[in-house]
Enzyme design. Structure first.
Site, short mmCIF file in Angstrom:
data_model
loop_
_atom_site.label_atom_id
_atom_site.label_comp_id
_atom_site.label_asym_id
_atom_site.label_seq_id
_atom_site.Cartn_x
_atom_site.Cartn_y
_atom_site.Cartn_z
CD GLU B 29 47.19 -25.97 -62.40
OE1 GLU B 29 47.67 -24.84 -62.34
OE2 GLU B 29 46.68 -26.55 -61.42
CD GLU B 70 46.69 -26.18 -58.34
OE1 GLU B 70 45.52 -26.23 -57.88
OE2 GLU B 70 47.10 -25.29 -59.10
CG PHE B 93 53.78 -19.71 -59.04
CD1 PHE B 93 54.72 -18.67 -58.99
CD2 PHE B 93 53.05 -19.87 -60.20
CE1 PHE B 93 54.92 -17.84 -60.08
CE2 PHE B 93 53.24 -19.04 -61.31
CZ PHE B 93 54.17 -18.01 -61.24
CG ASP B 95 53.88 -18.66 -53.96
OD1 ASP B 95 54.14 -17.73 -53.20
OD2 ASP B 95 54.67 -19.04 -54.86
CG HIS B 139 51.91 -15.78 -57.91
ND1 HIS B 139 50.71 -15.37 -57.40
CD2 HIS B 139 51.59 -16.63 -58.93
CE1 HIS B 139 49.72 -15.93 -58.07
NE2 HIS B 139 50.22 -16.70 -59.00
#
Ligand SMILES: Cc1ncc(C[n+]2csc(CCOP(=O)(O)OP(=O)(O)O)c2C)c(N)n1
Ligand SMILES: Cc1ncc(C[n+]2csc(CCOP(=O)(O)OP(=O)(O)O)c2C)c(N)n1
Ligand SMILES: [Mg+2]
Ligand SMILES: [Mg+2]
Lengths: 321, 341, 321, 341
Positions: B29, B70, B93, B95, B139
């Site tokens: 991204e 993702e 991230f 996360d 995050h």
């Protein structure tokens, strides 16, 4: 597109092989010899074969938990598959994968998949390789009606759309995901969804090999020519339970019998080539007999083959570690 | 050789590998940034600028922006790796692993084994981790223990710009799926980094300090803190070995065992949540294999079992720091006396 | 539906509060006092307020990383929000959440969300509670254009469709996800996607409070009456960067200036109520002044408020452990 | 009191709680089964029949079939829990966590903390785990270490029908998100299970055997094997304590420490992959807090660092078994001799 006699024979052999393979696995499973979860493809042969007849070995497919048909249609060795299902060292995956993970990368078969919706992103990856390296190859992602609701499917379709990948999504809508009807689980219409991702789609009778072959051929040719992804919604049916052992109480009592009698893809194929006088019964019967021998041989060899050896447990985790 | 930031080191490693091998592609991204936007050509290069400049050099065919999907694009990277490319995919991230873990741990990680050895999945997933940025609970996580748990994955945690470059090049050349952890608080740290490409091997720990009294094992950003703690302790007469394993999978347990056998005392510093983390993993392996050498209980320095808090006042308390490492070392130095078997 | 004078004043106050809150956070962030990632909602006020004016405190919303506007529109305390953004103990989340995690369950605000696409399933859950307990409540899921591609969004929409949940999905299409244009990232048309899930949708000018209010009102009323989920595609724009610190090199140089001049939702609102002689300038100016005082007060108090104490680090992980 | 299978025990627990509390609902793929199908009323009750009979009793409004959208419905369960229901959601196989982990670990687990304490998320996620079914790499994993790692989650691993019922009722009444692990090879195991509802507390270990020579900690199905090993060892003159912690988060470490202090020897049996797993977690805690009591290295019995193989020949080798436990206990009995501090 007109199929040659040789292509028709190949198509019938492939469908027959799937059917007989699955009927045999069904019978063998009942004896208790085959371990684990087994999902049979019988009834859906026109899809796998109708699609894969348009592919070469350079093209890739990503499959599902119900993957035997796709494997056979993509050219996987039947004896290796049977041995794999029995967990033998001579299996296509050396006994480590089993029914739900048969793969043969040399034939562009990127694996059955135990995760519903797991294959669509992988097919995008194969298509990306083709696009990046300009190989001219395409990829096909098979998925069920259940898988069509999984977020990974939506993501893959959108990604394919914006990247204009040479990939075709084939929705094998066999009416059920486990015991759940697709008429219930799919809110809206898969064709409209595809359109919502900017992907042209078409709905096809999945029992009709010729219809599947033509529609897939068109989508695959367009993808190959740089026209971006395509989508097929095939309506079809499975003959056995979701997995072996399923009592199918959720289906109407005569559902499968009627399907076998009226909508069987092999019978429809025979009728069609017969009516058009493209192939005669003798040729088709000969194929059936050859296939029967092949399946018998594969089964016998699988049963007799040795199990993996203890050392095999620890190999193949990494290329190097 | 020149001083380069961790950010530059990662960028240079990818750039050099892309130049060397046309099969290396990069995706994520905003990894180039600006796709379809008016200022398409002067865009981000990743939200923290790590991949800036790759797109102008290699073009959008090899530096691919993705929609926010993702599972879609990490899965595509796995599929591409299986079929001949060498993708470097950016999970912005770590996360965000929760929306795409399946493609990593059930697909990429298992292909080779499930397919009986016949697959090769040369995939690198770059990802940002760690606390200190005031980025709050979703995050700031480490999560590398979850990836280390998974057979089939390799897990790399560079602690400095020098390590980052050498390990990234190694990761791209490696034929297995590699998860490459970049600590967001390290990007501006600078170091001498050779200009030419070089690799650092996986599974070989690096000794950043050598000492006789205690062994400290630390990961990623924690290595800096462990070094600082060792230096302060050294000035106070306690000399420590500091081990940076560089990769948690494979793990160079032999070097750790050897050093623990020499010092008899072990402190493990791990920024990850404390349960089932790398500190436990190493403590357990040492308690099994170097037990006889231990002169004191093994101490772990990790955050408490809580999400990462947002408020700076709490986040600073949450994180391991030099003080906490020093007091753990002092504790293992003070401990002693055990029943004989 | 005709809005009363009092409702119009409330709407304007709410939009003004969002605008001034965000402009202030922007200014304060520049001084370096505000920690972490901050995503501002300025420019999009007509969406949050136009939708939430149709909701009561019993109704729920699930928000995004760009959540301040939704919070204010749903009635969260502005001083508590500001204190939260500064990480103070008096913050709405006691300083533990920060800008990306502001929530106020008493007001049906189920949280901003650091995970793109994370909120849509949660909104379905709130709608399921309403449906199961027959409370008559509805839920709204806000999400951006970027989020609209995330698999979780697709899954939530399908789930809402087949369960006929009282939930409305609001796509705030501000043209960008970080630096990526929505015109590129969305393959196809979001309205068609919604239709593909069996959900009726409508596209609305998101700068126009009245248009949003009417469209949301219709979808929310239908959902409340058992008519199932709805979908809104709002076209709008953010005035600041993706997060604070973003140089916005990817946008056209005059893009935001033009939007502020021509498409500003507050200006459009004022013009509209002025032309229709529903509210006069004095009333609106008074509101602006009151809001300014409120924001000033909130900011001053936030800056002066104490940080959480060390003991707070370990609390609130579990109800019991 | 009657003999009931593990399957029946889980079913009865849910049934009794649904009868007691109208806010308890159940959801999952085919959890009632047959949605929209001709034989809708005589359907599965889950793929292995665990929830069979709930739908006829409580209706489809409280026993909800879902499409195959784990993020969607697990997230919905989290949202429903946040707003007043007490959902029991079925993640059919824990192996599928990869498509929905975000809603579990970033959403449900963190609400309370991120929201400053004001949330309550009484969510139960039931899930099937474990090897032995010849279900291969993607349907045989344990993965509970990944959930144990996450602050905000509780993790329950019942080892018998009796535990399953008591722990399930406790889970449904608990106000935090609970992940409830059901081993697919335990469903047909039978046990005496009281008919009336009862609860077993979280964070309280159960001693299934008591002995003086060594302590064995085991989880889930491994408890059965540990008991069997202890019995065989007992007959050979080695007496073992067997601890079933029942929950890994919270973990009753105090009982484990106490028993280790008594025996001086510890073996941990964990079916999960060996890196960063529960065996390491416990070994590390003991090596830190009961170090002085240890007379021998801590041994862990876990599978190798490989995916779960399909072939029965390999899967049997892969799994911990009674033999392996016995030889680990023998090893800790034989070990001895350590440097004094
Ligand atoms: C992510 C995930 N969820 C659930 C399952 C369990 N499961 C296996 S097959 C199946 C049904 C799939 O239905 P469909 O996609 O229609 O394929 P079909 O079985 O009809 O061929 C389910 C729910 C799974 N394997 N993976
Ligand atoms: C799952 C996930 N992926 C990526 C991100 C990083 N990220 C945060 S906001 C954002 C863009 C979101 O775009 P959009 O949904 O259009 O919302 P907007 O910022 O425009 O309001 C991205 C990529 C994230 N937080 N979560
Ligand atoms: Mg199906
Ligand atoms: Mg946007």
């Amino acid at each position: 597109m007109q199929l040659s006699r040789e292509e028709l024979l190949r198509a019938y052999r492939s469908m027959c092989t799937i059917r007989q393979f699955e009927e045999r696995v069904h019978a063998e499973f009942a004896t208790g010899d085959i371990p684990g979860f087994v999902h049979l493809y019988a009834g859906e042969e026109a899809s796998a074969v109708g699609v894969c007849m348009n592919l070469t070995e350079r093209d890739s497919i990503a499959s599902t938990h119900r993957g035997h048909g796709h494997c056979i249609a993509k050219g996987c060795d039947v004896a290796g598959m049977m041995a794999e299902i029995y967990g033998r060292k001579s299996g296509l995956c050396a006994g480590k994968g089993g029914s739900m993970h048969i793969a043969d990368l040399d034939r562009g078969m990127l694996g059955a998949n135990g995760i519903v919706g797991g294959g669509a992103p992988l097919a995008c990856g194969a298509a990306l390789t083709a696009k990046t390296l300009k190989t001219g190859a395409v990829a096909v992602a098979f998925g069920g009606d259940g898988a069509s609701n999984q977020g990974t499917t939506a993501e893959a379709m959108n990604l394919a759309s914006v990247w204009r990948l040479p990939v075709v999504f084939v929705l094998e809508d066999n009416g059920y995901a486990e015991s759940t009807a697709s008429a219930w689980s799919i809110g809206g219409d898969p064709l409209v969804r595809a359109e919502g991702f900017g992907i042209p789609g078409v709905r096809v009778d999945g029992h009709d090999f010729f219809a599947v072959h033509a529609a897939a051929g068109e989508a695959i040719a367009r993808a190959r020519d740089g026209g971006g992804p395509g989508f097929l919604h095939l309506k079809l049916a499975r003959y056995f339970g979701h997995f072996e052992g399923d009592g199918m109480t959720y289906r109407a009592p005569d559902e499968v019998a009627k399907l076998r009698a009226e909508r069987d893809c092999l019978k429809l194929f025979r009728r069609r080539v017969g009516e058009a006088q493209l192939l005669d019964d003798a040729a088709l019967d000969a194929i059936e007999a050859e296939v029967a021998a092949e399946i018998e041989d594969a089964t016998r060899r699988a049963k007799a083959a040795p199990m993996p050896s203890p050392a095999d447990l620890l190999t193949d985790v990494y290329v190097s570690y | 050789m020149a001083r380069k930031s961790f950010r530059q080191a990662v960028n240079e490693a990818i750039r050099q590998e892309m130049a060397r091998d046309p099969r290396v592609i990069v995706m994520g991204e905003d990894i180039a940034g600006g796709m379809g936007a008016p200022g398409e050509d002067d865009a981000w290069g990743g939200p923290l600028g790590v991949t800036k400049g790759l797109m102008p050099q290699f073009g959008r065919e090899r530096v691919l922006d993705t929609p926010i999907t993702e599972s879609g694009f990490i899965g595509a990277a796995a599929g591409a790796a299986l079929t001949g490319l060498r993708p470097v995919a950016d999970l912005m991230f770590v996360d965000f692993m929760g929306v795409c873990f399946d493609q990593i741990f059930n697909q990429a990680a298992k292909f080779k084994y499930m397919f009986g050895g016949k697959a090769r999945t040369p995939l690198v997933i770059r990802t940002m981790y760690g606390a200190g940025f005031r980025a709050a609970s979703q995050h700031s996580q480490c999560l590398y223990p979850l990836f280390t748990h998974v057979p089939g994955l390799k897990v790399v945690i560079p602690s400095s710009p020098y390590e980052a470059k050498g390990l990234m090049i190694e990761a791209i050349r490696d034929d297995d799926p590699v998860i490459f952890f970049e600590h967001k608080m390290l990007y501006d740290v600078e170091d001498e980094v050779p200009d030419e490409p070089y690799t650092l091997p996986f599974g070989e720990a690096n000794l950043t300090r050598e000492g006789d009294d205690a062994t400290i094992v630390a990961f990623g950003r924690m290595v800096m803190l462990a070094n600082e703690a060792a230096d302060q302790l050294g000035a106070q007469g306690i000399s420590c070995t500091v081990i940076d394993p560089r990769t948690t999978s494979p793990l160079d347990i032999e070097t750790i065992l050897e050093e623990v056998r020499a010092t008899g005392r072990l402190v493990v510093v791990d920024e990850a949540s404390p349960r089932c983390n790398m500190a436990s993993d190493i403590a357990a392996q040492v308690a099994e294999r170097a037990f006889e050498a231990l002169k004191a209980p093994i101490r772990r320095v990790s955050p408490p079992h809580t999400p990462v808090p947002f408020s700076p006042a709490l986040e600073d308390l949450y994180l391991p720091d030099v003080e906490k490492i020093i007091s753990a070392v002092r504790a293992v130095m003070a401990a002693g006396g055990r029943k004989a078997a």
